[in-house]
Design an enzyme around this catalytic site. Structure first.
Site, PDB file in Angstrom:
ATOM      1  N   TYR A 177       0.704  -1.286   0.004  1.00  0.00           N
ATOM      2  CA  TYR A 177       0.180  -0.011  -0.041  1.00  0.00           C
ATOM      3  C   TYR A 177       0.976   1.274  -0.061  1.00  0.00           C
ATOM      4  O   TYR A 177       1.951   1.319   0.915  1.00  0.00           O
ATOM      5  CB  TYR A 177      -0.928   0.014   1.354  1.00  0.00           C
ATOM      6  N   GLU A 213      -4.038   7.371  -3.585  1.00  0.00           N
ATOM      7  CA  GLU A 213      -3.202   6.102  -3.306  1.00  0.00           C
ATOM      8  C   GLU A 213      -3.232   5.002  -4.165  1.00  0.00           C
ATOM      9  O   GLU A 213      -4.081   4.845  -5.179  1.00  0.00           O
ATOM     10  CB  GLU A 213      -3.995   5.665  -1.785  1.00  0.00           C
TER      11      GLU A 213
END
Lengths: 385, 286, 385, 286
Positions: free
Chosen positions: A101, A189
């Site tokens: 991530y 993101e």
């Protein structure tokens, strides 16, 4: 404003982040053609502005172009949490070794952006934060100094990224930060950023949210807004410069100022609670709203079939009560409304405003002095209706 | 004495020649505020409402001896206007402008922290010391001089509180709207400290709302540092989670920043919390 | 490193600054052709890395392409303060209403860039600073915050620029700053920035200097270096990573460190003054110099026909004396030098260095312990030669 | 006591695994410096010269309790290395690296001014407290402990001064090379103040050179704040105007920053100025 996955990833690519070379299809046939061009297995992914599409069956792997077409047919038109799927992204399938991530958002408490990284990629970061907060490495970014190379090293070190990938990771994180800043984003993101079997990093899913207040300097990004996915009233409200949130009560509220709109929502809720009566919406017409804005707001409220009474609560500072009154009169002369109306006008030019309303002689209108009084009268009006 | 503004405030108006700027300049002058000049780039040398207009804040300050500035400049240029005022060494900067991009404000905040200026706002109604000076957009006629300090994150709710106090015959020392943006110049604690130190203030009204943790921090501060009684009101008790209520600051995220949480924290430290705006005045009076 | 006018202006244009649309010619025929393309009167301007070309006749107005060709013929090949003109810029002539100065440089004392503006454009800014310093408006720029719009307003206001031009001026100043920062410049100036009869701003002359230390991140700019204009030894010295300045004495100095090189220059000068003897050069081989660097330095010194003796003064810190000794031995084995050599080696690994030199048995070499001793021996050697 | 470094200095080496870094790490350890670890991104977990290597300064500091850092990182990455050390809260940062772009150093300086770190350098030989600790690249064997503080803008000239002192049997308290770059961390005045406050320092040697006005400011400072005698040396008396002498800082621009000017200012305030490096020691001894 949120961007679709494909919009976010294409934006990432403009800034130099490697993404799978897929394309967007609006029909099953297009999906088949893209799969053919891509060659090899593909992933067909629903493009909707909500989470949970995977569980809903909105993401499917296809081994052949024929299969891609079939999947696209089943996904297009799907309803995912109230969002209709109108586009699918057809991406070449990647060989995933590991999922990471990597995301940037604003830390309001620290008053600066923060970049976050975790070896637990693919999962929702808020879920990771709840379950295993120590798995998230965070670096705060001085917005004047920018994201520094040593901070990216700290992330790489923190997630124990294999050293041969650090160079690629440096570039991707730096590009993501540039993308974030130059888009006036509030979220950017990559989840997951994968390590492929070939030993490369690749952004296979992406998400961006933008600061609505900064869209004036990003006409290209503002044009990406997908209004097909949102309720028509939200589009109308935004275009009129209003802040509107649909609630489930019966009193249509129009208020100036977010705090006062919230208090109005609270008061109608509290006074109506016993009778199952409450606010039909939160609606802030903002500071300095003129007649046109007020008319637009009234039209939005009247478009809601649940609304049984209208509560207009204006405390004029930058908003002038006479302007509001003119807007109210214009709106009511346009749309005929039989329902009861409670009006409270206080503050700058309140005398002129009240005078104008009185002269207009609008039917079923009562006035109030305090907020409590206004809320109680609105509740009573719904009960009596 | 009051806080932040009084009879000694010498005010510049940045963006004085714009529509809002001009309207509120007239209102401020009518209220008695000592407006000493305006700033509009390119209009230096003109006179508006009997006040000189300058191209830059620095020149305006040198010429007029201004010690405060209020900003009505449109959002795309507002951060620059704040930075200009900081650079010119203006002591008190009040930014009325709403919708300033958050990254702009992060940069401003960074510079502000290294300066000796105080910023109030942005996205705020400004300041009012009844009978002395009004800086911003608060309707002056609803206020009256007295011993209660008011500090608020919300514009129009500030007026509600003042209105309720005045209707009950309770005057105000200074009313401060700190604004609802997530990144701003002055927070509750700053103002609470000033009220605590101000001999003209006997009691304080604090108006909070959902989102963030500023009210919780204020509660901690009150418990540790305040001797004067505080009455609070928190808007958004019925707000649904995850929906932004009007401005970027007011949102309940993942159960954090709820009104219930804030009210509980206030009550824990002995701050009485009003249920309606009218009750604010009742609690202050009692 | 300095850029030519045309290189500076083309760089300005990349960043959005309006410049006259001229081209560069290397032959009179090219100049004629460009003048033809441009149409109307043109200015033919010598491209040399020195000032004073106007007075030297290096800038001429031509009404026709034929005239442009004639002027180019007279200018090309011209010697301006030791610089041979190899290129001319052929620019369309502008209708000048007013000349402005706009430039950015680093203010070392303030440790930040400063932008300067003056209504006295066309003149040398240092001259303006001497004669009429109040005519220069200055704004210091926080390098983390960048040049702010209000600062540009202050410049425009300060030079009393007509208001209709402020918008253009804002853009030009902002672009110049971006150009300055993104080029790692130490100077970027537009002089003059003119107001044309048509009411536009136009950068008709420009100058840029770049930070040599930052060229590693600007390969495109590094490639713009014009070595045809500088003495060959300077090119050689730079390529070998040496700092070399030609002086007019007879002692060829090779020293490590700028301060020690200056002190060596001072000492030889002082001890030789009575006899008209002094240093032939300043030469700093830098920190951590290896054998190759030392050999290159020696070759540069030996290429100077004025040199009658060599003084080698090394105080090793990061530079290791044994490395230096190896370089000296390599250089002398390559080029046979009859002239006297004074060598002083002190510091890190001095024993090994002295040992190596002794074993190499280089003819006409004497050693010294202190700098004064070394300088006196070098002066004596020149006297005795 | 000495200044800046002593037996209590716990040193990190940023860029320890590079060629220069490794060479000088060995030299520093051999001199007795307490090197507690190194930092090279991507080499965390390795051991070099018996010292642990870390990926980041923060981790290295947490693990080793380092209070100082020396930087041998190549110029393109050096500004980032300094910023990393500041961010990690390292008290003393010594940057040896030369050729750092000036805009990089302006950014660093901006951040440094807001921090509590002290930077010495860049483009400097570092620090030496004879008999206790050596941080940087000074040849340790030319120095000996004693009562004279040395501060210098030039690397190799510092060695000359130390060498001259030691040959005359005069030892040094601490030797500080502040570096020749136009934008750096520590200037003459900072170090003069430290020497003035240091009970182990009785006299001070200051080595200046052409360019800028730091020597003039040092002269003013000495006149106003120093009780200890200072001997100066200024390099570049014969430097031609307008030519850069080796590094960006050493240039006489438009007649400003000449050696003659600096020497005159020193003499005006009673600082004796040596004509040769050897004379430095004679003046100190007398």
């Amino acid at each position: 404003m949120n961007l679709h996955e494909y919009q976010s990833k294409f934006r990432f690519e403009e800034f130099g982040i490697p993404i799978p070379h897929g394309k967007v299809a609006e029909t099953p046939e297009e999906a088949r053609q893209i799969a053919q061009e891509v060659g090899g297995p593909v992933v067909v992914k629903a493009q909707v502005l909500t989470g949970g599409r995977g569980k809903a069956g909105g993401v499917k792997l296809a081994a052949t172009p024929e299969e891609a077409e079939q999947h696209a047919r089943s996904i297009l038109g799907m309803d995912i949490k109230g969002h209709i799927v109108r586009k699918v992204l057809v991406d070449p399938a990647a060989n995933i070794e590991q999922e990471i991530y990597l995301g940037i958002t604003n830390d309001r408490a620290a008053r600066m952006p923060v970049i976050m990284c975790s070896a637990e990629g693919g999962m929702d970061i808020e879920e990771v934060n709840r379950v295993k907060p120590e798995a998230i490495i965070r670096e705060h970014i001085d917005p004047l100094l920018g994201l520094r190379s040593y901070q990216i090293n700290a992330l790489a070190s923190g997630i124990e990224l294999p050293y041969p990938l650090w160079r690629q990771f440096q570039k991707i994180a730096a590009c993501l930060y540039r993308c974030y800043m130059e888009s006036d984003a509030t979220l950017a993101e990559i989840n997951p950023l994968i390590i492929t079997a070939e030993g490369d990093l690749l952004a296979v899913d992406g998400k961006m949210s933008l600061d609505d207040n900064a869209l004036f300097r990003h006409r290209d990004l503002a044009a990406l807004r997908d209004t097909s996915a949102e309720p028509a009233v939200e589009t109308q409200a935004r275009e009129a410069g209003l802040s509107y949130v649909k609630l489930d009560g019966q009193i249509g509220c129009m208020v100036n100022g977010a705090g006062l709109a919230m208090a109005t929502m609270d008061m109608t809720s509290i006074f109506g609670e016993a009778d199952g009566i409450g606010p039909a919406n939160f609606l802030d017409i903002g500071g300095g709203a003129d007649a046109d804005t007020v008319a637009a707001a009234l039209r939005i409220i009247l478009a809601d079939p649940d609304v049984k009474a209208i509560l207009l609560n204006i405390f004029g500072g930058i908003t002038r009560c006479d302007e509001v009154a003119r807007g109210v009169i214009a709106a009511f002369s346009e749309v005929h409304v039989k329902m009861p109306k409670v009006v409270r006008l206080v503050g700058t030019n309140e005398e002129e405003g009240r005078q104008l309303l009185q002269e207009a002689n609008i039917p079923d209108m009562v006035t109030a002095t305090t907020l409590s009084e206004a809320a109680q009268k609105a509740v009573a009006a719904v009960k009596g209706a | 004495m009051a806080i932040l503004i009084d009879n000694n405030t010498r005010l510049l108006v940045q963006g004085m020649t714009g529509q809002q700027g001009l309207f509120h300049t007239r209102q401020m002058i009518a209220y008695g505020t000592n407006v000493v000049g305006g700033v509009t780039p390119g209009k230096g040398g003109q006179w508006v409402e009997g006040k000189p207009v300058f191209d830059t804040v620095r020149r305006a300050k040198e010429t007029t001896g201004a010690n405060a500035s209020v900003i009505y400049v449109p959002a795309p240029f507002a951060a620059d206007a704040i930075l200009e005022a900081i650079d010119a060494g203006i002591e008190l900067i009040v930014a009325i402008t709403e919708h300033i991009p958050v990254l702009d404000m992060m940069r401003v905040r960074n510079v502000l922290d290294r300066s000796s200026s105080r910023l109030v706002g942005p996205n705020c109604p400004g300041l009012l010391t009844p009978g002395q000076s009004k800086v911003g957009i608060m309707p002056g006629h609803i206020a009256m001089p007295g011993p209660v300090g008011v500090v608020s994150r919300s514009g129009t709710l500030t007026y509600e509180a003042i209105y309720a106090l005045t209707r009950r015959g309770i005057g105000q020392s200074t009313c401060v709207g700190i604004g609802g943006d997530p990144v701003n110049g002055t927070n509750f604690i700053d103002v609470l400290q000033m009220f605590e130190d101000d001999p003209d203030t006997e009691k304080v009204v604090l108006i909070g709302e959902i989102g963030g943790t500023d009210e919780q921090k204020a509660a901690d501060f009150i418990a540790q540092h305040m001797t004067k009684p505080v009455v609070a009101f928190v808007a958004g008790r019925k707000a649904p989670e995850g929906r932004t209520m009007g401005h970027a600051g007011a949102i309940v995220e993942g159960g954090v920043g709820t009104a219930a949480e804030k009210i509980a924290r206030f009550q824990d430290v002995g701050v009485r919390v009003a249920q309606t705006p009218e009750e604010i005045a009742e609690l202050i009076a009692s």
